[in-house]
Design a protein around this motif. Structure first.
Motif, PDB file in Angstrom:
ATOM      1  N   ILE A  92      72.205  35.257 -10.751  1.00  0.00           N
ATOM      2  CA  ILE A  92      72.161  33.864 -10.908  1.00  0.00           C
ATOM      3  C   ILE A  92      73.747  33.592 -10.616  1.00  0.00           C
ATOM      4  O   ILE A  92      74.315  34.471 -10.340  1.00  0.00           O
ATOM      5  CB  ILE A  92      72.387  34.205 -12.467  1.00  0.00           C
ATOM      6  N   GLN A  96      74.348  27.623 -10.634  1.00  0.00           N
ATOM      7  CA  GLN A  96      73.009  27.880 -12.434  1.00  0.00           C
ATOM      8  C   GLN A  96      73.933  27.980 -13.145  1.00  0.00           C
ATOM      9  O   GLN A  96      72.951  27.846 -14.127  1.00  0.00           O
ATOM     10  CB  GLN A  96      72.364  28.905 -11.745  1.00  0.00           C
ATOM     11  N   PRO A 120      64.316  26.249  -9.780  1.00  0.00           N
ATOM     12  CA  PRO A 120      65.402  25.785  -9.489  1.00  0.00           C
ATOM     13  C   PRO A 120      66.246  25.448 -11.072  1.00  0.00           C
ATOM     14  O   PRO A 120      65.777  24.773 -11.629  1.00  0.00           O
ATOM     15  CB  PRO A 120      66.087  24.467  -8.138  1.00  0.00           C
ATOM     16  N   THR A 122      69.959  24.483 -13.470  1.00  0.00           N
ATOM     17  CA  THR A 122      70.869  25.171 -14.238  1.00  0.00           C
ATOM     18  C   THR A 122      69.953  27.129 -15.140  1.00  0.00           C
ATOM     19  O   THR A 122      68.710  26.438 -15.859  1.00  0.00           O
ATOM     20  CB  THR A 122      71.997  24.485 -14.932  1.00  0.00           C
ATOM     21  N   LYS A 123      70.350  27.524 -14.661  1.00  0.00           N
ATOM     22  CA  LYS A 123      70.215  28.950 -15.509  1.00  0.00           C
ATOM     23  C   LYS A 123      70.977  29.675 -17.357  1.00  0.00           C
ATOM     24  O   LYS A 123      70.184  29.326 -18.157  1.00  0.00           O
ATOM     25  CB  LYS A 123      69.824  29.981 -14.611  1.00  0.00           C
TER      26      LYS A 123
END
Length: 210
Positions: A92, A96, A120, A122-123
């Protein structure tokens, strides 16, 4: 019998030779203990995780807050890694992750895509509490790797303490500890996912799922 005498686990050395090839890291185990046992599906990936630098993130002596979301966290856990470990491995990227300071007093809304997918966006949200501790927030969904039920999906919140060594609880689940599911071996484990409308207040922050 070699199946009974080979010690399981990851190991490293200053270089050793097997069949004319040199190795510096290896993972081994008695095959008879693992082959054909689906409850131990994580074993090899777990040991390779050690070779990559990952540790046991749970507490050896108290697993009441060890969510089953990371194959480094439990032998019978789900078959993916928690977001913090993926961030540690650079799977990541910095772009992200939304990082907040412990002094932040502003209300903010974050749209998180599944930490287990290649989509794709924000993780994770990481709230830095101190130079060595933080809160991790991520969205767990059914993926090709984690075949969890739709009813088990949701947002998890956990605390990270980088001062804790392997087996002392470096990652501690905080959200919904009373939401229990059986792990692959039938043991009770806190699922910890929050669904829309649920929230948790910890370390001066309130995290609510919209």
């Amino acid at each position: 019998d070699w199946k009974d005498t080979v010690e399981a686990g990851a190991s490293g050395a200053a270089g050793f030779s097997i069949d004319g090839k040199s190795f510096f890291l290896s993972s081994s185990g008695p095959a008879g203990d693992y082959i054909g046992k689906p409850t131990l599906i994580n074993w090899l990936n777990h040991e390779v995780g050690h070779l990559l630098g990952l540790t046991h993130i749970y507490n050896y002596y108290d697993q009441s807050d060890s969510a089953p979301w990371d194959l480094m966290g439990a032998t019978y856990a789900m078959t993916d890694l928690i977001g913090w470990n993926k961030f540690f491995l650079s799977w990541i990227e910095d772009s992200q992750v939304n990082c907040l300071s412990s002094t932040s007093t502003t209300q903010s809304v974050h749209l998180l895509t599944s930490v287990g997918s290649s989509t794709p966006g924000t993780k994770m949200v990481i709230i830095k509490l101190s130079p060595t501790t933080a809160l991790g927030i991520e969205n767990r969904r059914q993926t090709e790797i984690d075949k969890l039920k739709t009813s088990d999906e949701g947002v998890i919140v956990y605390k990270i303490d980088t001062t804790k060594v392997s087996g002392t609880g470096a990652i501690q689940a905080l959200s919904n500890l009373n939401k229990i599911i059986p792990d692959r071996a039938g043991n009770a484990a806190p699922l910890s996912t929050m669904t829309p409308g649920e929230s948790i207040t910890t370390d001066g922050f309130t995290i609510k799922v919209l």
